[in-house]
Design a protein around this motif. Structure first.
Motif, mmCIF file in Angstrom:
data_model
loop_
_atom_site.group_PDB
_atom_site.id
_atom_site.type_symbol
_atom_site.label_atom_id
_atom_site.label_comp_id
_atom_site.label_asym_id
_atom_site.label_seq_id
_atom_site.Cartn_x
_atom_site.Cartn_y
_atom_site.Cartn_z
ATOM 1 N N VAL A 1 0.831 -1.206 0.000
ATOM 2 C CA VAL A 1 0.000 0.000 0.000
ATOM 3 C C VAL A 1 0.866 1.257 0.000
ATOM 4 N N GLY A 2 1.962 1.240 0.730
ATOM 5 C CA GLY A 2 2.892 2.367 0.715
ATOM 6 C C GLY A 2 3.481 2.596 -0.670
ATOM 7 N N PHE A 3 3.862 1.509 -1.326
ATOM 8 C CA PHE A 3 4.389 1.618 -2.685
ATOM 9 C C PHE A 3 3.343 2.192 -3.632
ATOM 10 N N LEU A 4 2.096 1.713 -3.526
ATOM 11 C CA LEU A 4 1.035 2.224 -4.393
ATOM 12 C C LEU A 4 0.760 3.693 -4.128
ATOM 13 N N GLY A 5 0.822 4.117 -2.872
ATOM 14 C CA GLY A 5 0.649 5.534 -2.545
ATOM 15 C C GLY A 5 1.767 6.381 -3.123
ATOM 16 N N LEU A 6 2.988 5.899 -3.011
ATOM 17 C CA LEU A 6 4.134 6.613 -3.579
ATOM 18 C C LEU A 6 4.041 6.667 -5.100
ATOM 19 N N LEU A 7 3.661 5.547 -5.710
ATOM 20 C CA LEU A 7 3.483 5.507 -7.163
ATOM 21 C C LEU A 7 2.417 6.506 -7.599
ATOM 22 N N SER A 8 1.334 6.574 -6.855
ATOM 23 C CA SER A 8 0.256 7.500 -7.175
ATOM 24 C C SER A 8 0.728 8.947 -7.082
ATOM 25 N N ALA A 9 1.472 9.271 -6.039
ATOM 26 C CA ALA A 9 1.966 10.642 -5.878
ATOM 27 C C ALA A 9 2.921 11.017 -7.009
ATOM 28 N N ALA B 1 3.868 13.923 -12.011
ATOM 29 C CA ALA B 1 4.376 13.851 -13.385
ATOM 30 C C ALA B 1 3.285 14.227 -14.384
ATOM 31 N N ALA B 2 2.038 13.831 -14.117
ATOM 32 C CA ALA B 2 0.930 14.202 -15.005
ATOM 33 C C ALA B 2 0.745 15.714 -15.017
ATOM 34 N N GLU B 3 0.832 16.317 -13.846
ATOM 35 C CA GLU B 3 0.689 17.773 -13.776
ATOM 36 C C GLU B 3 1.832 18.479 -14.505
ATOM 37 N N GLY C 1 -2.428 9.328 -19.356
ATOM 38 C CA GLY C 1 -1.991 8.008 -18.904
ATOM 39 C C GLY C 1 -1.411 8.046 -17.497
ATOM 40 N N LEU C 2 -0.645 9.080 -17.190
ATOM 41 C CA LEU C 2 -0.070 9.211 -15.852
ATOM 42 C C LEU C 2 -1.160 9.455 -14.810
ATOM 43 N N GLY C 3 -2.130 10.291 -15.145
ATOM 44 C CA GLY C 3 -3.236 10.549 -14.225
ATOM 45 C C GLY C 3 -4.073 9.308 -13.970
ATOM 46 N N LEU C 4 -4.333 8.549 -15.031
ATOM 47 C CA LEU C 4 -5.087 7.302 -14.862
ATOM 48 C C LEU C 4 -4.308 6.290 -14.025
ATOM 49 N N THR C 5 -3.009 6.235 -14.212
ATOM 50 C CA THR C 5 -2.170 5.347 -13.410
ATOM 51 C C THR C 5 -2.242 5.728 -11.932
ATOM 52 N N ALA C 6 -2.202 7.021 -11.651
ATOM 53 C CA ALA C 6 -2.311 7.482 -10.267
ATOM 54 C C ALA C 6 -3.659 7.089 -9.662
ATOM 55 N N SER C 7 -4.729 7.253 -10.417
ATOM 56 C CA SER C 7 -6.066 6.913 -9.926
ATOM 57 C C SER C 7 -6.208 5.418 -9.665
#
Length: 105
Positions: free
Chosen positions: A12-20, A25-27, A53-59
């Motif tokens: 979960v920590g990795f997924l949170g970091l990946l999302s951030a 990067a999307a912004e 694509g980056l925004g969808l990956t974060a979501s």
């Protein structure tokens, strides 16, 4: 902590970091107004950007993290067995639905 908890927290920590990271990067890669070309007054040409694509990956990363936490902690929808109190269970269900709605899930 037992091994299962450590693994879940790590994932979960990795997924949170990946999302951030992918959200920032999307912004950073979104299309700026100066990049839009206007060849004719009725036509706009936008360059390609990886922002979608980056925004969808974060979501998706956040949704997967929330699902993992809900399943691992025995959330309202995943709990097995009898409910403690009907009024407490109803309140918990309402809070769960509201929290999923506010998180986009």
């Amino acid at each position: 902590m037992e091994r299962k908890s450590i693994i879940i927290c790590g994932v979960v920590g990795f997924l949170g970091l990946l999302s951030a990271v992918t959200g920032f990067a999307a912004e950073a890669t979104r299309i700026k107004g100066s990049q839009v070309q206007v060849p004719t007054p009725t036509e706009c040409v936008y360059p390609r950007s990886p922002a979608l694509g980056l925004g969808l990956t974060a979501s998706v990363a956040l949704m997967v993290a929330q699902i993992i936490i809900n399943v691992a902690s025995g959330c309202v929808c995943c709990r097995k067995g009898q409910h403690q109190s009907a009024s407490n269970w109803t309140l918990a269900l309402i809070c769960f639905v509201v929290s999923c709605g506010s998180n986009g899930g």
